[in-house]
Design a protein around this motif. Structure first.
Motif, mmCIF file in Angstrom:
data_model
loop_
_atom_site.group_PDB
_atom_site.id
_atom_site.type_symbol
_atom_site.label_atom_id
_atom_site.label_comp_id
_atom_site.label_asym_id
_atom_site.label_seq_id
_atom_site.Cartn_x
_atom_site.Cartn_y
_atom_site.Cartn_z
ATOM 1 N N SER A 180 0.828 -1.194 0.000
ATOM 2 C CA SER A 180 0.000 0.000 0.000
ATOM 3 C C SER A 180 0.870 1.256 0.000
ATOM 4 C CB SER A 180 -0.926 -0.004 1.216
ATOM 5 O OG SER A 180 -1.664 1.200 1.286
ATOM 6 N N ASN A 181 0.236 2.376 -0.332
ATOM 7 C CA ASN A 181 0.969 3.637 -0.326
ATOM 8 C C ASN A 181 1.432 4.053 1.058
ATOM 9 O OD1 ASN A 181 0.618 3.942 -3.114
ATOM 10 N ND2 ASN A 181 -1.356 4.974 -2.872
ATOM 11 N N ASP A 182 0.801 3.484 2.106
ATOM 12 C CA ASP A 182 1.239 3.830 3.455
ATOM 13 C C ASP A 182 2.548 3.164 3.825
ATOM 14 O OD1 ASP A 182 0.542 1.189 3.868
ATOM 15 O OD2 ASP A 182 -1.250 1.628 5.030
ATOM 16 N N GLY A 183 3.016 2.228 2.973
ATOM 17 C CA GLY A 183 4.287 1.564 3.218
ATOM 18 C C GLY A 183 4.230 0.501 4.295
ATOM 19 N N VAL A 184 3.052 0.269 4.853
ATOM 20 C CA VAL A 184 2.914 -0.700 5.951
ATOM 21 C C VAL A 184 2.076 -1.905 5.525
ATOM 22 C CG1 VAL A 184 2.096 -1.045 8.311
ATOM 23 C CG2 VAL A 184 3.153 1.135 7.656
ATOM 24 N N THR A 185 0.945 -1.652 4.904
ATOM 25 C CA THR A 185 0.030 -2.718 4.513
ATOM 26 C C THR A 185 0.611 -3.513 3.359
ATOM 27 O OG1 THR A 185 -1.824 -1.306 5.155
ATOM 28 C CG2 THR A 185 -2.319 -3.261 3.835
ATOM 29 N N ARG A 186 0.710 -4.825 3.555
ATOM 30 C CA ARG A 186 1.238 -5.727 2.528
ATOM 31 C C ARG A 186 0.307 -6.935 2.408
ATOM 32 N NH1 ARG A 186 5.639 -3.303 4.923
ATOM 33 N NH2 ARG A 186 7.401 -2.779 3.547
ATOM 34 N N LYS A 187 0.007 -7.318 1.173
ATOM 35 C CA LYS A 187 -0.897 -8.438 0.947
ATOM 36 C C LYS A 187 -0.432 -9.263 -0.246
ATOM 37 C CE LYS A 187 -5.088 -6.196 2.736
ATOM 38 N NZ LYS A 187 -6.493 -5.802 2.432
ATOM 39 N N GLU A 188 -0.933 -10.480 -0.291
ATOM 40 C CA GLU A 188 -0.707 -11.366 -1.441
ATOM 41 C C GLU A 188 -2.018 -11.455 -2.209
ATOM 42 O OE1 GLU A 188 0.949 -15.883 -2.468
ATOM 43 O OE2 GLU A 188 0.378 -15.344 -0.416
ATOM 44 N N ILE A 189 -2.205 -10.545 -3.161
ATOM 45 C CA ILE A 189 -3.465 -10.469 -3.897
ATOM 46 C C ILE A 189 -3.292 -10.830 -5.375
ATOM 47 C CG2 ILE A 189 -4.434 -8.747 -2.324
ATOM 48 C CD1 ILE A 189 -3.777 -6.612 -4.368
ATOM 49 N N ASP A 190 -2.065 -11.070 -5.821
ATOM 50 C CA ASP A 190 -1.815 -11.531 -7.191
ATOM 51 C C ASP A 190 -1.535 -13.029 -7.133
ATOM 52 O OD1 ASP A 190 -1.386 -8.810 -8.838
ATOM 53 O OD2 ASP A 190 -0.508 -8.609 -6.836
ATOM 54 N N HIS A 191 -2.216 -13.788 -7.966
ATOM 55 C CA HIS A 191 -2.151 -15.246 -7.850
ATOM 56 C C HIS A 191 -1.996 -15.910 -9.212
ATOM 57 C CE1 HIS A 191 -3.436 -15.064 -3.611
ATOM 58 N NE2 HIS A 191 -4.324 -14.171 -4.006
ATOM 59 N N MET A 192 -1.596 -17.163 -9.141
ATOM 60 C CA MET A 192 -1.665 -18.080 -10.267
ATOM 61 C C MET A 192 -2.542 -19.240 -9.825
ATOM 62 S SD MET A 192 2.214 -18.189 -11.788
ATOM 63 C CE MET A 192 3.163 -16.679 -11.994
ATOM 64 N N LEU A 193 -3.664 -19.398 -10.489
ATOM 65 C CA LEU A 193 -4.612 -20.458 -10.176
ATOM 66 C C LEU A 193 -4.476 -21.557 -11.221
ATOM 67 C CD1 LEU A 193 -7.704 -18.161 -9.500
ATOM 68 C CD2 LEU A 193 -5.933 -18.868 -7.879
ATOM 69 N N THR A 194 -4.522 -22.798 -10.791
ATOM 70 C CA THR A 194 -4.296 -23.896 -11.714
ATOM 71 C C THR A 194 -5.086 -25.123 -11.294
ATOM 72 O OG1 THR A 194 -2.589 -25.318 -12.696
ATOM 73 C CG2 THR A 194 -2.285 -24.667 -10.398
ATOM 74 N N ARG A 195 -5.258 -26.036 -12.243
ATOM 75 C CA ARG A 195 -5.881 -27.325 -11.942
ATOM 76 C C ARG A 195 -4.858 -28.326 -11.418
ATOM 77 N NH1 ARG A 195 -8.704 -27.484 -17.521
ATOM 78 N NH2 ARG A 195 -10.689 -26.412 -17.205
ATOM 79 N N ASN A 196 -3.622 -28.155 -11.841
ATOM 80 C CA ASN A 196 -2.578 -29.125 -11.511
ATOM 81 C C ASN A 196 -1.373 -28.384 -10.942
ATOM 82 O OD1 ASN A 196 -0.876 -31.312 -11.339
ATOM 83 N ND2 ASN A 196 -0.493 -31.468 -13.527
ATOM 84 N N ARG A 197 -1.242 -28.391 -9.628
ATOM 85 C CA ARG A 197 -0.121 -27.695 -9.002
ATOM 86 C C ARG A 197 1.189 -28.451 -9.140
ATOM 87 N NH1 ARG A 197 0.862 -29.952 -3.873
ATOM 88 N NH2 ARG A 197 -0.803 -31.357 -3.124
ATOM 89 N N GLU A 198 1.139 -29.691 -9.622
ATOM 90 C CA GLU A 198 2.351 -30.486 -9.768
ATOM 91 C C GLU A 198 3.264 -29.945 -10.863
ATOM 92 O OE1 GLU A 198 3.136 -32.747 -7.691
ATOM 93 O OE2 GLU A 198 1.210 -32.743 -6.619
ATOM 94 N N ILE A 199 2.734 -29.117 -11.762
ATOM 95 C CA ILE A 199 3.569 -28.589 -12.840
ATOM 96 C C ILE A 199 4.409 -27.406 -12.367
ATOM 97 C CG2 ILE A 199 1.949 -29.345 -14.612
ATOM 98 C CD1 ILE A 199 0.938 -26.496 -14.813
ATOM 99 N N PHE A 200 4.165 -26.904 -11.153
ATOM 100 C CA PHE A 200 4.925 -25.782 -10.621
ATOM 101 C C PHE A 200 6.145 -26.305 -9.868
ATOM 102 C CE2 PHE A 200 0.970 -23.795 -11.544
ATOM 103 C CZ PHE A 200 1.228 -22.445 -11.711
ATOM 104 N N ARG A 201 7.309 -25.798 -10.238
ATOM 105 C CA ARG A 201 8.554 -26.190 -9.584
ATOM 106 C C ARG A 201 9.040 -25.129 -8.601
ATOM 107 N NH1 ARG A 201 7.206 -30.347 -10.268
ATOM 108 N NH2 ARG A 201 7.973 -32.015 -11.609
ATOM 109 N N SER A 202 8.734 -23.878 -8.840
ATOM 110 C CA SER A 202 9.094 -22.793 -7.925
ATOM 111 C C SER A 202 8.065 -21.684 -8.062
ATOM 112 C CB SER A 202 10.503 -22.265 -8.210
ATOM 113 O OG SER A 202 10.561 -21.652 -9.480
#
Length: 283
Positions: A180-202
């Motif tokens: 956030s612009n306040d420099g304090v608030t931090r969130k994980e709001i960007d994602h990768m959604l998938t049917r098969n998480r096994e294809i992700f290595r990192s």
């Protein structure tokens, strides 16, 4: 941005708030950009892919200024990529409903057995409570859920999706995707959604990636174990005619007779050009 993606060795990137109008495809340096936007320089999504991997694109479809779909071929089938830019928490309920309804319609048309990845700014945290949603949220979720979170989790549960980042244990500096612009608030709001998480290595966030737009989001990057292949394109070579056969006596006589018969039909047409035109036009 293209220079930064090249420096970070990013082959495929989903861009939200691209602010590009209309729909189109552009080539900049070694990257191809597919973008879907509106009539104004607002919202807009884009898929940036290296020119070498762009040969794997079977098709791409601009859906709206919030959604873009591309289908790529890989060694064992197809990979469907959807770039999504969800409404914020402060948006109206109708706008949120329209977005998820449209996204659901796109998923229903996708191949049920193909690989699928939705990447973009979802404007929602997953939370840490997994009860009833063990296949949607991994052991490393984050944040305090709100209305957007409940919509995201319900949507993923309906279509068999999971948040890939929630299955990777990371430091907070490699987790937060928005500050956030306040420099304090931090969130994980960007994602990768998938049917098969096994294809992700990192899977992690890179703080050092710079963007000329001075965005408050950070680059989320993942390594996939998918080998893309170039789309096969059938060549349409016209057949070659064996003109030498016309020199043989049998074919030559047959050809001459057929040609004479065709020209004989013209004898029935009127002699004058205007009368001939009337006959042809009437026919």
């Amino acid at each position: 941005m293209i220079q930064e993606l090249g420096r970070m060795h990013i082959d495929i990137a989903g861009i939200t708030e691209a602010r590009l109008t209309d729909n189109g495809c552009n080539i900049i340096d070694d990257y191809t950009i597919f973008h879907s936007g509106g009539v104004q320089h607002m919202r807009g999504v884009a898929l940036v892919i290296t020119t070498a991997l762009a040969r794997s694109v079977q098709e791409w479809q601009p859906i709206s200024d919030r959604l873009l779909l591309a289908r790529l071929s890989h060694r064992h089938g197809s990979l469907t990529l959807i770039v999504a830019y969800a409404p914020t928490e402060d948006s109206s309920q109708a706008e949120k409903d329209d977005f998820y309804h449209q996204l659901g319609s796109v998923l229903q048309c996708s191949h049920p057995h193909g690989q699928l990845i939705i990447l973009g700014d979802i404007h929602a945290v997953t939370g840490v409570e997994r009860t009833g949603y063990e296949h949607v949220i991994g052991p490393y979720g984050s944040g305090t859920p709100n209305d957007n979170s409940h919509r995201l989790i319900s949507f993923c549960s309906t279509f068999g999706l999971t948040a890939a980042g929630s299955w990777f244990r990371r430091k907070d500096i490699h987790r937060w995707t928005w500050i956030s612009n306040d420099g304090v608030t931090r969130k994980e709001i960007d994602h990768m959604l998938t049917r098969n998480r096994e294809i992700f290595r990192s899977y992690r966030t890179y703080r050092g990636a710079e963007c000329a737009a001075n965005t408050d989001h950070r680059l989320v990057a993942a390594t996939l174990c998918i080998q893309l292949t170039q789309t096969c394109r059938k060549s349409h070579t016209p057949p070659k005619f064996d003109t030498d056969r016309l020199c043989t006596d049998d074919v030559k006589a047959q050809y001459t007779l057929e040609l004479s018969n065709q020209f004989a039909i013209l004898d029935t047409l009127p002699d004058g050009t205007p009368d001939t035109w009337v006959t042809v036009r009437t026919a």
